[in-house]
Design a protein around this motif. Structure first.
Motif, PDB file in Angstrom:
ATOM      1  N   ASP A 439       0.813  -1.217   0.000  1.00 53.53           N
ATOM      2  CA  ASP A 439       0.000   0.000   0.000  1.00 53.53           C
ATOM      3  C   ASP A 439       0.847   1.268   0.000  1.00 53.53           C
ATOM      4  N   THR A 440       2.149   1.113  -0.083  1.00 55.24           N
ATOM      5  CA  THR A 440       3.059   2.258  -0.028  1.00 55.24           C
ATOM      6  C   THR A 440       3.499   2.656  -1.428  1.00 55.24           C
ATOM      7  N   THR A 441       3.264   3.911  -1.782  1.00 53.36           N
ATOM      8  CA  THR A 441       3.711   4.419  -3.074  1.00 53.36           C
ATOM      9  C   THR A 441       5.198   4.715  -2.995  1.00 53.36           C
ATOM     10  N   TRP A 442       5.963   4.057  -3.842  1.00 53.73           N
ATOM     11  CA  TRP A 442       7.417   4.181  -3.832  1.00 53.73           C
ATOM     12  C   TRP A 442       7.881   5.279  -4.772  1.00 53.73           C
ATOM     13  N   PHE A 443       7.196   5.405  -5.911  1.00 52.57           N
ATOM     14  CA  PHE A 443       7.519   6.445  -6.880  1.00 52.57           C
ATOM     15  C   PHE A 443       6.265   6.744  -7.687  1.00 52.57           C
ATOM     16  N   ALA A 444       5.998   8.019  -7.908  1.00 51.39           N
ATOM     17  CA  ALA A 444       4.848   8.418  -8.718  1.00 51.39           C
ATOM     18  C   ALA A 444       5.217   9.643  -9.532  1.00 51.39           C
ATOM     19  N   GLY A 445       5.226   9.508 -10.863  1.00 53.67           N
ATOM     20  CA  GLY A 445       5.508  10.630 -11.738  1.00 53.67           C
ATOM     21  C   GLY A 445       4.322  11.574 -11.797  1.00 53.67           C
ATOM     22  N   PRO A 446       4.524  12.802 -12.253  1.00 52.15           N
ATOM     23  CA  PRO A 446       3.429  13.799 -12.291  1.00 52.15           C
ATOM     24  C   PRO A 446       2.281  13.408 -13.196  1.00 52.15           C
ATOM     25  N   LEU A 447       2.507  12.515 -14.168  1.00 50.40           N
ATOM     26  CA  LEU A 447       1.435  12.079 -15.073  1.00 50.40           C
ATOM     27  C   LEU A 447       1.019  10.638 -14.818  1.00 50.40           C
ATOM     28  N   SER A 448       1.387  10.118 -13.646  1.00 51.08           N
ATOM     29  CA  SER A 448       1.091   8.712 -13.349  1.00 51.08           C
ATOM     30  C   SER A 448      -0.402   8.459 -13.164  1.00 51.08           C
ATOM     31  N   GLY A 449      -1.179   9.515 -12.934  1.00 45.25           N
ATOM     32  CA  GLY A 449      -2.623   9.351 -12.778  1.00 45.25           C
ATOM     33  C   GLY A 449      -3.385   9.326 -14.088  1.00 45.25           C
ATOM     34  N   THR A 450      -2.699   9.548 -15.210  1.00 46.30           N
ATOM     35  CA  THR A 450      -3.353   9.516 -16.512  1.00 46.30           C
ATOM     36  C   THR A 450      -3.614   8.074 -16.948  1.00 46.30           C
ATOM     37  N   TRP A 451      -4.299   7.922 -18.077  1.00 47.78           N
ATOM     38  CA  TRP A 451      -4.631   6.585 -18.561  1.00 47.78           C
ATOM     39  C   TRP A 451      -3.381   5.767 -18.802  1.00 47.78           C
ATOM     40  N   LEU A 452      -2.365   6.355 -19.412  1.00 49.31           N
ATOM     41  CA  LEU A 452      -1.123   5.630 -19.679  1.00 49.31           C
ATOM     42  C   LEU A 452      -0.417   5.246 -18.385  1.00 49.31           C
ATOM     43  N   GLY A 453      -0.403   6.170 -17.429  1.00 46.68           N
ATOM     44  CA  GLY A 453       0.244   5.880 -16.160  1.00 46.68           C
ATOM     45  C   GLY A 453      -0.474   4.813 -15.376  1.00 46.68           C
ATOM     46  N   GLN A 454      -1.786   4.894 -15.304  1.00 47.52           N
ATOM     47  CA  GLN A 454      -2.559   3.918 -14.546  1.00 47.52           C
ATOM     48  C   GLN A 454      -2.495   2.521 -15.164  1.00 47.52           C
ATOM     49  N   ASN A 455      -2.196   2.454 -16.449  1.00 44.02           N
ATOM     50  CA  ASN A 455      -2.123   1.165 -17.129  1.00 44.02           C
ATOM     51  C   ASN A 455      -0.696   0.639 -17.256  1.00 44.02           C
ATOM     52  N   SER A 456       0.214   1.203 -16.454  1.00 42.52           N
ATOM     53  CA  SER A 456       1.596   0.706 -16.375  1.00 42.52           C
ATOM     54  C   SER A 456       2.295   0.698 -17.732  1.00 42.52           C
TER      55      SER A 456
END
Length: 498
Positions: A439-456
């Motif tokens: 449950d711990t976020t280790w790294f999150a880019g500024p666009l990680s919440g977009t469709w591409l980011g959420q889909n790894s």
């Protein structure tokens, strides 16, 4: 599979098996090449039959939210697709006779290639540490079944023993690895399939039937997860082995042998993990995945399973250790190839001892870091693919010439278009990256919440960006002299001025 005739190929291999290979990164001459694409099939099959694939498949159900049918499809697309990239890049090794990262000097420049080489080396050493550590846990369990008291000392001894075996195989080099991979595939691959059969019997089919399908975005995320955890980590290694094949071997056969050799065992093993996770969601997050999987087997099958697990992991580790040694040489470390293998083995031993004896819950953060390396690796692969489409030849002697003014010196040892494209692609890819442990976020880019980011799909963004940027920069700068040396002017005349 075509290549040298059976007798010639067999004789060539026989003369080299069991003999320490002294060849480093220098291209393999035509008269020393042998075999056919079938050898690559056995090599990649052996390297991907390890039980860690079960945890990959389990993660698709537990963390991604797919049902079993979706997980099987995702495992197929992710593994086959990522190894398709490995196969295509492998063909450059067959044409030139040089390892993957040595060929990369022609693309990035003698000094510009240091960055991709370092990333590739880190990835190899990291995964080798994970594989050897996991194999050591399995060996400890085997000894415990034989009445040996488990403890930190025994664990440390097992880590050292596993690394020594993998390094010993890697020390002998290509011919010995290819010969052993074939027999490891036949013997322990067959045993792994028997284990898979017993594991399938333990599946909670009622739970499998009740799993709801995941949304389309979860399917995309699963494909990205599997690709990053399987083929992407090997993109720089394919040419290291294809360089020993005769130029007469068709490129299509090299690609097919790579894709099928790696993909078939991964699909079967990951699908088994997905089936098991339906009734045991904790399997995907187990600190000791080998023990967690073995708990589902009947007692009499436990030791054979552990033995298959140990040798399956070693089969992948020795392959990786050979390539990481070549990376050290490409990076400018002036040692012989066997010495480079010893250096890697020392680092892996230290890392394995830290994981098993000192650290607690180290697997999660460590494998997360290694997965993030997929971003710079695919950025490199995209650029190299574009260059492969335009490059007519590689000068074998020039690949080894690191002096100022040499064929691949470009500007100060750097090819600006390639290096700028690589750095830009990494920066954009990491913007979409999102990595978490539990449950711990280790790294999150500024666009990680977009469709591409959420889909790894950060790795895919990096690969496509690198290819496009390099294609544009190369087109804009082609024909302009990047340096004033005679070699640079000759390079411009061939259209390699980017």
């Amino acid at each position: 599979m075509s290549g040298a005739g059976p007798q010639a190929a067999g004789g060539a291999v026989a003369r080299r098996v069991g003999v320490i290979e002294t060849r480093g990164i220098e291209p393999v001459p035509d008269d020393e090449r042998h075999g056919g694409a079938l050898g690559l099939f056995w090599m990649w099959f052996g390297a991907n039959m390890g039980v860690l694939g079960i945890t990959l498949g389990a993660s698709l159900v537990t963390f991604t939210g797919l049902n079993v049918a979706q997980a099987v499809g995702v495992a197929a697309v992710g593994s086959l697709g990522s190894f398709l990239l490995v196969g295509v890049l492998s063909t450059a090794g067959m044409r030139s006779g040089a390892p993957g990262l040595t060929l990369s000097r022609a693309v990035f420049g003698v000094r510009g290639n240091w960055g991709p080489t370092l990333v590739s080396w880190l990835g190899f050493v990291g995964w080798e540490t994970v594989m050897c550590t996991t194999a050591a846990f399995a060996l400890v369990a085997v000894l415990a079944q034989l009445g040996v008291t488990a403890g930190p000392a025994l664990t440390a001894v097992c880590v050292v023993a596993v690394v020594l075996v993998a390094a010993f195989i890697g020390l002998f080099g290509h011919a010995t690895i290819m010969w052993l991979q074939k027999w490891l595939t036949w013997i322990f691959g067959a045993l792994t399939l028997v284990v898979v059969g017993f594991l399938v019997v333990t599946v909670d089919w009622a739970a499998v039937a009740q799993l709801p399908p995941g949304p389309p975005e979860a399917v995309m995320a699963g494909v990205g997860f599997i690709a990053a955890g399987t083929g992407i980590g090997w993109v720089a290694a394919g040419a290291d082995y294809a360089r020993y094949l005769p130029r007469s071997v068709p490129s299509g056969r090299i690609v097919a042998a790579t894709v099928l050799g790696a993909g078939l065992p991964l699909i079967v093993i990951a699908s088994t993990g997905a089936l098991m996770a339906a009734g045991d969601p904790e399997l995907a997050s187990a600190n000791d995945p080998v023990a967690a999987i073995g708990a589902s087997l009947p007692p009499w099958m436990y030791v054979p399973y552990l033995i298959a697990a140990v040798f399956g992991l070693i089969a992948a580790a020795d392959l990786s250790m050979y390539s990481s040694g070549l990376n050290l040489l490409t990076g400018g470390i002036r040692v012989r190839r066997p010495t480079a293998v010893v250096v890697d083995a020392t680092l892996i031993t230290l890392g394995g001892l830290y994981i098993t004896v000192v650290a607690q819950d180290f697997y999660g953060p460590f494998t997360t870091f290694l997965t993030l390396l997929a971003v710079p690796l695919t950025a490199w692969a995209g650029i190299v693919l574009v260059d492969m489409g335009r490059r007519r030849r590689d000068d074998p002697r020039a690949l080894l010439d690191t002096r100022p003014g040499s064929e691949y010196w470009y500007r100060g040892g750097v090819r600006p278009g390639a290096v700028i494209s690589w750095i830009g692609a990494i920066a954009l890819g990491l913007c979409f990256a999102h990595a978490e442990v539990g449950d711990t976020t280790w790294f999150a880019g500024p666009l990680s919440g977009t469709w591409l980011g959420q889909n790894s799909l950060a790795w895919l963004v990096a690969g496509v960006t690198g290819a496009l940027l390099f294609a544009v920069l190369r087109a804009l700068t082609e024909g302009r002299s990047p340096a004033t040396s005679p070699a640079a002017r000759h390079r411009d005349a061939k259209g390699d001025g980017a």
